[in-house]
Design an enzyme around this catalytic site. Structure first.
Site, PDB file in Angstrom:
ATOM      1  CG  HIS A   1      10.038  -1.779  -5.599  1.00  0.00           C
ATOM      2  ND1 HIS A   1      11.570  -1.518  -3.845  1.00  0.00           N
ATOM      3  CD2 HIS A   1      10.529  -2.172  -6.571  1.00  0.00           C
ATOM      4  CE1 HIS A   1      12.366  -1.672  -5.347  1.00  0.00           C
ATOM      5  NE2 HIS A   1      12.125  -1.603  -6.659  1.00  0.00           N
TER       6      HIS A   1
HETATM    7  O1  RIB Z   1      11.824   2.711  -6.914  1.00  0.00           O
HETATM    8  C1  RIB Z   1      10.281   1.850  -6.969  1.00  0.00           C
HETATM    9  C2  RIB Z   1       9.256   2.408  -7.541  1.00  0.00           C
HETATM   10  O2  RIB Z   1       9.175   2.841  -8.892  1.00  0.00           O
HETATM   11  C3  RIB Z   1       8.203   1.211  -7.400  1.00  0.00           C
HETATM   12  O3  RIB Z   1       6.960   1.094  -7.301  1.00  0.00           O
HETATM   13  C4  RIB Z   1       8.564   0.565  -9.086  1.00  0.00           C
HETATM   14  O4  RIB Z   1       6.855   0.113  -9.823  1.00  0.00           O
HETATM   15  C5  RIB Z   1       8.439   1.937  -9.122  1.00  0.00           C
HETATM   16  O5  RIB Z   1       6.912   2.509  -9.453  1.00  0.00           O
END
Ligand code: RIB
Ligand code: CA
Length: 316
Positions: free
Chosen positions: A245
């Protein structure tokens, strides 16, 4: 070392293995001048996110990087964490020594305010990788800084991919919807990396082994973190790999053409019984509401991993 005219950024983060990879990518990229890192409660509580941010900087050989601890809970809700994804430490997958570098003295919110006031207007980009509590608190406490932010490039939200922490909401937005609402209504130019693109840059066995084969400690750490991190998503979504992500935020700064999306209206649901934290993205332009975000929908996964692997290979 940042190159002349490097883009000034502040990374706001809740490490988290994917945050860690994003921070390493930023520190490996001379096009970026990381002015500081601000930790926020999210994946794990603040004491761990503030620790982990320093562990990551030391891994990159950057114990000079100012790391500021910020808000330890959302604006108006109890903290929801994600140890089920990231493990108890938030950086499970490899054991790294406790940091020797101290936290910077100033609270993260004061650092955000002071830095935006002292840097030239429109010269600093904010890169939130976790819940938006620090950013929203700074905007609420010092409204004069809002107009000085060049752009916010954040990881959060979802539309076609819907939610990952509830059926409707993505984790970063879900943890602090009120903070997200302040940021999305702020008028600051927004670039949003939702699950719609992060779920298109999945780890694979080959991609993880390529990190490991770099032979440096950063590559070993990235391979170990993603090995751990992917088990949750494979179990949940079945067999593909883990979405990286947060590195999408930094990759966008370095190579924006890796991504494509639409400039649309995105509102944050703060009241729904089942939809709190949902990013109501008007992808089809039916609401008549003004566009406030470049909401990404596509990613070039091969190009993303080629860039990421090359840069991680440049670290110690
Ligand atoms: O949903 C994914 C996000 O939530 C990413 O930033 C992960 O690190 C968590 O913070
Ligand atoms: Ca994160």
């Amino acid at each position: 070392m940042p190159m002349p005219h490097a883009r000034k950024i502040i990374i706001d983060t809740d490490p988290g293995q994917d945050d860690a990879v994003a921070i390493l990518l930023a520190l490996a990229s001379p096009e970026l001048d990381v002015l500081g890192i601000t930790a926020v409660a999210g994946n794990v509580p603040l004491d761990l996110t503030a620790r982990n941010a320093r562990v990551i900087c030391e891994l990159a050989g950057r114990d000079d990087m100012p790391v500021h601890a910020g808000c330890d809970r959302p604006l108006r809700r109890r903290l929801v964490t994600a140890e089920h994804v990231h493990g108890k430490t938030g950086l499970d997958g490899i054991t790294l020594p406790d940091p020797r570098m101290p936290l910077a003295k100033a609270h993260a919110v004061d650092f955000l305010i002071d830095t935006l006031r002292s840097q030239a207007p429109g010269s600093v980009t904010l890169c939130p990788l976790g819940p938006l509590t620090n950013i929203a608190t700074a905007f609420a406490r010092a409204p004069d800084i809002v107009g000085r932010v060049a752009e916010i490039v954040l990881m959060g939200g979802a539309y076609f991919e819907v939610g990952n922490i509830t059926p409707a909401a993505e984790f970063n937005i879900y943890v602090d919807p009120e903070a997200a609402e302040i940021v999305f209504k702020s008028g600051v130019p927004l670039v949003v990396m939702p699950l719609d693109v992060t779920h298109k840059v999945l780890t694979t066995r080959q991609r993880i082994e390529t990190f490991r084969d770099l032979g440096n400690r950063a590559g070993h750490a990235v391979a170990s973190w993603t090995d751990f991190f992917e088990r949750y998503d494979i179990a949940k979504y079945g067999g593909q790999g883990a979405p990286l992500h947060d590195p999408c935020v930094i990759a966008y700064l370095l190579a924006p053409d890796l991504f494509s999306g639409r400039h649309i209206n995105v509102e944050i649901e703060t009241k729904g019984d089942f939809t709190q934290g949902m990013t109501v993205a008007d992808w089809w332009g039916v609401s008549g509401r003004a566009a406030n975000a470049l909401f990404m929908g596509e990613a070039d996964a091969a190009g993303f991993y080629a860039l990421l692997t090359r840069r991680i290979g440049d670290l110690p």
